[in-house]
Design an enzyme around this catalytic site. Structure first.
Site, PDB file in Angstrom:
ATOM      1  N   LYS A   1      -9.766   0.251  -2.016  1.00 47.45           N
ATOM      2  CA  LYS A   1     -10.076  -0.061  -0.627  1.00 47.45           C
ATOM      3  C   LYS A   1     -11.510   0.327  -0.303  1.00 47.45           C
ATOM      4  CE  LYS A   1      -8.185   0.639   4.041  1.00 47.45           C
ATOM      5  NZ  LYS A   1      -7.170   1.378   4.830  1.00 47.45           N
TER       6      LYS A   1
ATOM      7  N   GLU B   1       0.844  -1.193   0.000  1.00 49.79           N
ATOM      8  CA  GLU B   1       0.000   0.000   0.000  1.00 49.79           C
ATOM      9  C   GLU B   1       0.882   1.247   0.000  1.00 49.79           C
ATOM     10  OE1 GLU B   1      -3.468   1.892   2.934  1.00 49.79           O
ATOM     11  OE2 GLU B   1      -1.864   0.659   3.750  1.00 49.79           O
TER      12      GLU B   1
ATOM     13  N   CYS C   1      -4.562  -2.996   4.064  1.00 47.02           N
ATOM     14  CA  CYS C   1      -4.292  -2.581   5.441  1.00 47.02           C
ATOM     15  C   CYS C   1      -5.299  -3.210   6.406  1.00 47.02           C
ATOM     16  CB  CYS C   1      -4.280  -1.057   5.538  1.00 47.02           C
ATOM     17  SG  CYS C   1      -3.468  -0.442   7.039  1.00 47.02           S
TER      18      CYS C   1
END
Length: 524
Positions: free
Chosen positions: A324, A264, A374
């Site tokens: 995301k 990321e 994440c």
């Protein structure tokens, strides 16, 4: 000011000890075998107490558990750390209020285990999308009963841990009350909980496989948020490590990877709109002649952006992306921006990200990448959706530099522990790619095949199975959480029908204390 009674002090001490022992079961300490003691001591802290007293004990337990668990958040400042710990402790405090009534019911260990599942379901959804960090299951990757995750996911494993703690209290009180046959039955039940998952078939290693490379470019370990925001050269660091990987392939040190993974935020802007970055990524793809998954900030509508993984193929460039979906409040968007956006470090977040909508895997030949970014790894539905969409390899792209730059307190290790549970849950290998560590490759049985520590650059290369088999957990979906958490509603309904005089009095094989007195004979 009224001085707390001895009973209250004992209750608070048990709650505090339970929270600290539960914290110790998670990384960075990782003493997983202590986890059942957390629920057990919380039971002792609230048993026989009134709702108001249980509120206090629950809050103390929550703060003793979560404040040290997420102390890495203090790298952003004391206010974010203390605020989140306080909010989560309040959730524990409110949830603990009906717990004494559940403990007064026959068969209460089942109700208390269901209470934990229900509590974690709430914490994972509210407020602001929830914060599932610290679920009982996430500290149990090394436990012999971690296989419960393959049966019913995190809820089943959390239920098992909470039930073990509840049975511990029940069995010990039965033994002290002279009901040794009940204590023996409880021991058998606990043994079954621990050993039953060992009978599950191991994830298959036959069938298709692929060579996966994880590149950790590293970043400068800046000490302030302002310095961190000005960090440059992250993309160059990852390109340099990718070249080192290509040199290792040419020397024959490692096999050519079927797919290469960057973390990321390995790029801080859109490579399709930034020619320099686009050229850097294209050169990296040519170096290895392999598909490359990057992490980038992709432009969206209305001057907003996506935090995304973007797949580049040799000779084709960018072909697909995953944006995301579970955004971090006060990190990737600011609730009530007009009111709060100008405060302190929030000024470093100039715009809100947009959540993605697609769950489709990113296809690189026979590899179907299920990307989660994440802290999405902590959310059951985010991981489940991508597996059900056909992913045969799970990828976690993450950037933990902000949370490790000063006080290193286990954030990266905690995330790796979650990835290991997801591997067991879905029978998929998991590749964890981090900018500054920890990066790792995890086998479908949850064992770490290889890993790289924090604040260093390098690469990992491993051959992993590409599994498409259906685990029971994947097939059942959300139902284990529903079925294992629902009994708490039944228990609350039953407790409300009981007279006040018996609602707070625990029913067990041992003697019954007076109302509003903690069940602390095991502590004395």
């Amino acid at each position: 000011m009224t001085r707390p009674s001895t009973a209250a002090l004992r209750s608070w001490a048990a709650a505090c000890a339970g929270g600290l022992l539960l914290y110790a079961s998670f990384p960075p300490l990782g003493w997983w075998f202590l986890a059942p003691l957390g629920p057990a001591l919380l039971i002792l802290a609230v048993r026989g107490r009134r709702a108001q007293s249980a509120f206090g004990a629950g809050g103390i337990f929550g703060i003793a558990f979560l404040a040290p668990l997420i102390v890495w958040l203090a790298n952003l400042g004391l206010v974010p750390w203390l605020a989140l710990a306080a909010v989560q402790a309040l959730v524990f405090a409110l949830a603990a209020m009906p717990l004494p009534r559940l403990l007064a019911l026959p068969g209460w260990p089942l109700y208390t285990a269901a209470w934990w599942v229900a509590l974690e379901a709430v914490r994972g959804r509210a407020p602001l999308g929830g914060f599932p960090w610290g679920r009982l299951a996430f500290g149990q990757a090394d436990a012999p009963y971690a296989g419960w995750a393959a049966v019913g996911g995190g809820p089943a494993l959390s239920f098992a841990v909470a039930l073990l703690g509840s049975l511990l209290v029940y069995g010990l009180t039965a033994g002290r009350g002279g009901r040794r046959h009940i204590s023996a039955a409880v021991c058998l039940g606990a043994a079954a909980l621990v050993t039953a998952p060992l009978a599950l078939p191991a994830p298959g290693t036959s069938g298709p496989s692929a060579v996966v490379a994880v590149v950790q470019g590293n970043v400068d370990r800046e000490r302030t948020l302002e310095e961190q925001a000005r960090v440059r050269g992250v993309a160059e660091n990852h390109a340099r490590e990718t070249k080192a990987l290509a040199d290792a392939v040419r020397r024959g040190d490692v096999p050519r990877p079927d797919v290469v993974l960057w973390p990321e935020n390995s790029l801080d802007s859109d490579p399709e709109r930034d020619p320099e970055l686009g050229s850097l990524v294209a050169d990296s793809v040519r170096e290895l002649d392999s598909p490359l998954l990057i992490g980038a900030i992709l432009e969206g509508p209305g001057k907003r952006a996506y935090n995304a993984g973007q797949l580049w193929l040799p000779g084709q460039g960018p072909v697909s992306r995953y944006a995301k979906r579970q955004l971090v409040p006060f990190g990737e968007y600011i609730p009530a921006r007009s009111l709060l956006g100008g405060l302190g470090a929030l000024q470093l977040i100039p715009r809100d990200f947009l959540p993605g909508t697609s769950t489709a895997p990113l296809e690189a030949g026979r590899v179907r990448l299920g990307d989660v970014i994440c802290y999405e790894i902590a959310y059951d539905d985010r991981v489940r959706d991508t597996v059900r969409a056909g992913a045969n390899l799970l990828v976690v792209q993450t950037n933990n530099a902000t949370y490790e730059r000063g006080l290193q307190a286990g954030q990266s290790e905690q995330q790796l522990a979650m990835a290991r549970i997801r591997a067991i849950e879905y029978g998929r290998a998991v590749a964890l790619a981090s900018t500054s560590g920890v990066s790792a490759v995890v086998a479908p049985d949850g064992q770490v095949m290889d890993r790289m520590g924090t604040w260093r650059g390098g690469h990992l290369v491993e051959r992993v199975p590409l599994s498409a088999r259906l685990t029971l957990s994947e097939w059942l979906g959300v139902w284990p959480e529903v079925l294992l958490g629902a009994p708490v509603l039944v228990g609350l309904a039953l407790s409300l029908r009981r007279p006040r005089s018996t609602a707070t009095a625990p029913q067990s094989p041992a003697s019954t204390p007076e109302p509003d007195q903690p069940f602390t004979n095991l502590l004395s």
